[in-house]
Design a protein around this motif. Structure first.
Motif, PDB file in Angstrom:
ATOM      1  N   HIS A 183      41.048  17.858  27.496  1.00 11.92           N
ATOM      2  CA  HIS A 183      41.365  19.121  28.170  1.00 11.92           C
ATOM      3  C   HIS A 183      42.870  19.261  28.063  1.00 11.92           C
ATOM      4  O   HIS A 183      43.610  18.682  28.852  1.00 11.92           O
ATOM      5  N   ALA A 184      43.328  19.992  27.052  1.00  7.30           N
ATOM      6  CA  ALA A 184      44.764  20.056  26.786  1.00  7.30           C
ATOM      7  C   ALA A 184      45.154  21.432  26.267  1.00  7.30           C
ATOM      8  O   ALA A 184      45.501  21.592  25.099  1.00  7.30           O
ATOM      9  N   PRO A 185      45.096  22.463  27.127  1.00  4.75           N
ATOM     10  CA  PRO A 185      45.436  23.807  26.668  1.00  4.75           C
ATOM     11  C   PRO A 185      46.872  23.903  26.184  1.00  4.75           C
ATOM     12  O   PRO A 185      47.806  23.531  26.892  1.00  4.75           O
ATOM     13  N   GLY A 186      47.035  24.340  24.947  1.00  2.00           N
ATOM     14  CA  GLY A 186      48.367  24.562  24.402  1.00  2.00           C
ATOM     15  C   GLY A 186      49.097  23.320  23.950  1.00  2.00           C
ATOM     16  O   GLY A 186      50.239  23.412  23.482  1.00  2.00           O
ATOM     17  N   LEU A 187      48.491  22.149  24.045  1.00  2.00           N
ATOM     18  CA  LEU A 187      49.177  20.915  23.658  1.00  2.00           C
ATOM     19  C   LEU A 187      49.245  20.841  22.130  1.00  2.00           C
ATOM     20  O   LEU A 187      48.228  20.929  21.449  1.00  2.00           O
ATOM     21  N   ARG A 188      50.447  20.651  21.611  1.00  4.75           N
ATOM     22  CA  ARG A 188      50.657  20.678  20.161  1.00  4.75           C
ATOM     23  C   ARG A 188      51.615  19.560  19.746  1.00  4.75           C
ATOM     24  O   ARG A 188      52.225  18.896  20.567  1.00  4.75           O
ATOM     25  N   GLY A 189      51.747  19.378  18.443  1.00  4.50           N
ATOM     26  CA  GLY A 189      52.777  18.525  17.886  1.00  4.50           C
ATOM     27  C   GLY A 189      52.693  17.071  18.300  1.00  4.50           C
ATOM     28  O   GLY A 189      51.618  16.472  18.394  1.00  4.50           O
ATOM     29  N   GLU A 190      53.882  16.486  18.547  1.00  3.73           N
ATOM     30  CA  GLU A 190      53.973  15.060  18.847  1.00  3.73           C
ATOM     31  C   GLU A 190      53.243  14.697  20.129  1.00  3.73           C
ATOM     32  O   GLU A 190      52.625  13.631  20.230  1.00  3.73           O
ATOM     33  N   ALA A 191      53.290  15.592  21.124  1.00  2.00           N
ATOM     34  CA  ALA A 191      52.581  15.327  22.377  1.00  2.00           C
ATOM     35  C   ALA A 191      51.081  15.265  22.141  1.00  2.00           C
ATOM     36  O   ALA A 191      50.378  14.425  22.717  1.00  2.00           O
ATOM     37  N   LEU A 192      50.566  16.124  21.276  1.00  2.00           N
ATOM     38  CA  LEU A 192      49.144  16.095  20.928  1.00  2.00           C
ATOM     39  C   LEU A 192      48.783  14.786  20.235  1.00  2.00           C
ATOM     40  O   LEU A 192      47.742  14.185  20.534  1.00  2.00           O
ATOM     41  N   ASP A 193      49.640  14.321  19.340  1.00  2.00           N
ATOM     42  CA  ASP A 193      49.376  13.055  18.652  1.00  2.00           C
ATOM     43  C   ASP A 193      49.251  11.906  19.650  1.00  2.00           C
ATOM     44  O   ASP A 193      48.374  11.040  19.522  1.00  2.00           O
ATOM     45  N   ARG A 194      50.101  11.881  20.646  1.00  2.00           N
ATOM     46  CA  ARG A 194      50.053  10.821  21.651  1.00  2.00           C
ATOM     47  C   ARG A 194      48.796  10.929  22.505  1.00  2.00           C
ATOM     48  O   ARG A 194      48.195   9.920  22.895  1.00  2.00           O
ATOM     49  N   TYR A 195      48.400  12.148  22.802  1.00  2.00           N
ATOM     50  CA  TYR A 195      47.170  12.372  23.576  1.00  2.00           C
ATOM     51  C   TYR A 195      45.961  11.856  22.801  1.00  2.00           C
ATOM     52  O   TYR A 195      45.096  11.160  23.345  1.00  2.00           O
ATOM     53  N   LEU A 196      45.910  12.169  21.516  1.00  2.00           N
ATOM     54  CA  LEU A 196      44.799  11.714  20.674  1.00  2.00           C
ATOM     55  C   LEU A 196      44.810  10.194  20.500  1.00  2.00           C
ATOM     56  O   LEU A 196      43.751   9.554  20.457  1.00  2.00           O
ATOM     57  N   ALA A 197      45.992   9.620  20.423  1.00  2.00           N
ATOM     58  CA  ALA A 197      46.094   8.179  20.242  1.00  2.00           C
ATOM     59  C   ALA A 197      45.514   7.413  21.423  1.00  2.00           C
ATOM     60  O   ALA A 197      45.162   6.234  21.290  1.00  2.00           O
ATOM     61  N   ALA A 198      45.380   8.072  22.573  1.00  2.00           N
ATOM     62  CA  ALA A 198      44.789   7.437  23.751  1.00  2.00           C
ATOM     63  C   ALA A 198      43.271   7.363  23.656  1.00  2.00           C
ATOM     64  O   ALA A 198      42.628   6.820  24.561  1.00  2.00           O
ATOM     65  N   GLY A 199      42.694   7.921  22.580  1.00  2.00           N
ATOM     66  CA  GLY A 199      41.250   7.831  22.377  1.00  2.00           C
ATOM     67  C   GLY A 199      40.484   9.079  22.756  1.00  2.00           C
ATOM     68  O   GLY A 199      39.246   9.050  22.844  1.00  2.00           O
ATOM     69  N   ILE A 200      41.176  10.178  22.961  1.00  2.00           N
ATOM     70  CA  ILE A 200      40.525  11.425  23.382  1.00  2.00           C
ATOM     71  C   ILE A 200      40.063  12.182  22.139  1.00  2.00           C
ATOM     72  O   ILE A 200      40.818  12.328  21.174  1.00  2.00           O
ATOM     73  N   SER A 201      38.823  12.656  22.149  1.00  2.00           N
ATOM     74  CA  SER A 201      38.215  13.099  20.890  1.00  2.00           C
ATOM     75  C   SER A 201      37.807  14.561  20.837  1.00  2.00           C
ATOM     76  O   SER A 201      37.453  15.057  19.771  1.00  2.00           O
ATOM     77  N   THR A 202      37.814  15.272  21.958  1.00  2.00           N
ATOM     78  CA  THR A 202      37.382  16.672  21.939  1.00  2.00           C
ATOM     79  C   THR A 202      38.353  17.542  22.718  1.00  2.00           C
ATOM     80  O   THR A 202      39.142  17.039  23.526  1.00  2.00           O
ATOM     81  N   ASP A 203      38.264  18.840  22.499  1.00  2.00           N
ATOM     82  CA  ASP A 203      38.999  19.791  23.334  1.00  2.00           C
ATOM     83  C   ASP A 203      38.245  21.112  23.370  1.00  2.00           C
ATOM     84  O   ASP A 203      37.800  21.613  22.339  1.00  2.00           O
ATOM     85  N   HIS A 204      38.075  21.657  24.578  1.00  2.00           N
ATOM     86  CA  HIS A 204      37.425  22.958  24.724  1.00  2.00           C
ATOM     87  C   HIS A 204      38.396  23.997  25.263  1.00  2.00           C
ATOM     88  O   HIS A 204      37.988  25.087  25.653  1.00  2.00           O
TER      89      HIS A 204
END
Length: 545
Positions: free
Chosen positions: A179-200
């Motif tokens: 759940h990451a509205p508007g999250l982009r770039g390097e911050a998004l990469d770090r969010y994904l690296a935590a194991g999060i796999s979907t976004d609605h």
């Protein structure tokens, strides 16, 4: 026809092989026992049952068993459900209530363990779910996934409790929803690296493409409050293996009118490949979440729908585990009685509780946006009367208040623009995600009356103006009715009509209002503790400096 053994014929749509062939399907013991291919075409199609890849059942205002009765009429056979609404009220006991109630219906509910209860530290919920309790929900209750990780600042900051929840999901092999509205770039990469796999929560095509390009599964949402299909549908062709469909929140009237069948039909009308569309509605969620739902393959559970054709996409019948559960728009699932669970301790309020003394400077005002969960942060001059900052319907400047329902407290009061009420007030105990009492009104007396009506009901929705009022009681956790879907939808429709008669301009005023209290979605929201800047993730004063 025997539920344990029968045959059904039609043009079989094989989403796995991307073929359509006339066939007779033999069902035995709830599974596809055999498929006999034929030469002559039929005037109907057998398709895999539809799956909502992310939904909060509580937002339908129906208990799970009653939700199922409505959903099967639209070809839905399963949902991936995050019960964080009731968890915010009752904790693990609320989650288990949903699981148990869902088991009373022949429908495939796949519940997850809510990750953010409360959604943030800047609101008061009725319960807290920590990593230990989440692990227990995985082990003891077999929940399928970790619910949407709304606390993306906590992920990025390495909050220990957030990381412990993610670690629990990894230990038990559970996927993690994002759940990451508007999250982009390097911050998004770090969010994904935590194991999060979907976004609605992607609401632009550019955002969706970036997230998909980084390996994220994108859930195209078309719900009652947030509708992102128009912006995101090109993803169906761009990356069909990474797209799923969801509604997130579906109000009762909308659910009776349609579910994922509407999204599928809309995609087909735009000319998208039928196999890609049905893949998004069935195959992708089955593979991502490991669901025990059939795809019309030999040996699969017999979960499928019958449609007339791909132009009209009208659901003729729905089967789950070989059992007919809907036919020609009529549910075949019998009504079942549901118990009520709740938590309510709010104290009645006087009109004086909603007064705001005027101060120098402009107001920080929530700018509501119809059909979106995001808001604007506006700076507007107050309207002043006798030293108080007051609501001014002529300027579409209304008061919004949130009252803690879990213990006696004073309300937090702010202002909202672009909601449209000319008189009266509306109030509800459905207020994402902590589900305190939220109200929007044109004057303090109406605000107090609407809030006190919710308190008297111990949960529900209310519209008041003058001596008139319309209410919908929600005795189950202050979120759901114990009534049938048609009655709840009719009552909700009357509430909406009453609110619109008072000037409310939103397509669904109650759904929009319910999300004004969710701090984790930008830009400006209000909780029981006051205004919150969701962009900077910090509390903010009512009067701008």
């Amino acid at each position: 026809m025997s539920e344990s053994s029968f045959s059904i014929s039609g043009n079989l749509v094989d989403v796995v092989a991307a073929t359509i062939r006339p066939a007779t399907v033999r069902v035995t013991g709830g599974r596809i026992a055999a498929i006999r291919w034929e030469d002559r075409p039929y005037d109907r199609y057998l398709i895999p049952g539809l799956i909502d890849a992310h939904i909060h059942i509580e937002s339908s205002m129906l208990v799970p068993a009653e939700f199922a009765r409505a959903a099967v009429c639209h070809g839905t056979v399963a949902v991936v459900a995050d019960p964080h609404e009731i968890a915010n009220v009752l904790g693990s006991a609320g989650v288990r209530y949903m699981v148990q109630n869902g088991r009373t219906a022949p429908f495939k509910f796949y519940f997850g363990a809510p990750s953010c209860v409360p959604a943030s530290a800047y609101e008061t919920s009725g319960a807290v779910l920590d990593a230990r309790e989440i692990e227990e929900l995985f082990v003891r209750d077999g929940l399928k996934f970790l619910g949407e990780m709304m606390d993306y600042p906590g992920v990025l900051a390495g909050d220990p409790e957030v990381l412990a929840k993610l670690a629990a999901a990894r230990r038990h092999g559970r996927p993690v929803d994002g759940h990451a509205p508007g999250l982009r770039g390097e911050a998004l990469d770090r969010y994904l690296a935590a194991g999060i796999s979907t976004d609605h929560e992607a609401f632009t095509l550019e955002e969706g493409l970036e997230k998909a390009g980084r390996g994220m599964k994108i859930l195209i949402r078309e719900g009652s409050a947030a509708r992102n299909f128009a912006a995101l549908h090109p993803l169906i062709a761009a990356c069909p293996e990474q797209v799923m469909f969801c509604t997130d929140d579906r109000h009762p009237g909308d659910l009776l009118a349609g579910h994922l069948d509407r999204t599928v039909k809309a995609a087909l009308e735009l000319g998208y490949d039928r196999f890609q569309v049905l893949r998004c509605a069935s195959l992708n969620p089955i593979r991502h979440y490991g669901l025990e739902v059939g795809l019309l393959q030999p040996g699969d559970p017999a979960d499928f729908a019958v449609i007339n054709n791909f132009s009209e996409f009208r659901i003729l019948a729905t089967y789950i585990d070989g059992r007919p559960v809907a036919e020609n728009g009529r549910s075949l699932i019998p009504r079942s009685r549901s118990e009520s669970v709740n938590r309510f301790a709010a104290a009645p309020q006087s009109p004086a509780a909603f007064r705001i003394p005027v101060r120098p400077g402009l107001l920080n005002v929530i700018g509501a946006v119809d059909g979106e969960l995001v808001t604007a942060k506006l700076n507007l001059p107050p309207t002043v009367a006798d030293g108080w900052a007051v609501a001014d319907p002529g300027r579409d400047l209304l008061k919004i208040a949130v009252l803690n329902r879990y213990r006696p407290a004073a309300p937090a009061v702010g202002f909202i623009h672009h909601f449209g009420l000319r008189e009266g007030a509306i109030a509800a105990s459905v207020a994402h995600d902590s589900h305190n009492i939220v109200a929007i009104g044109a004057d303090d007396a109406s605000l107090a009356r609407a809030v006190n009506r919710i308190i008297a009901l111990r949960g529900g929705l209310a519209v008041v103006a003058g001596e008139a009022e319309t209410v919908l009681p929600l005795p189950v956790a202050g979120l759901m009715s114990d009534g049938d879907g048609a009655s709840v939808a009719a009552d909700h429709r009357r509430l909406t009509e009453h609110a619109r008669a008072l000037g409310a301009t939103m397509a669904d005023p109650f759904m929009t209002m319910a999300f004004m209290t969710l701090p984790v979605i930008p830009e400006l929201k209000i909780s029981d503790r006051g205004l919150f800047d969701g962009q900077r993730f910090r509390p903010i004063a009512l009067f701008a400096d």
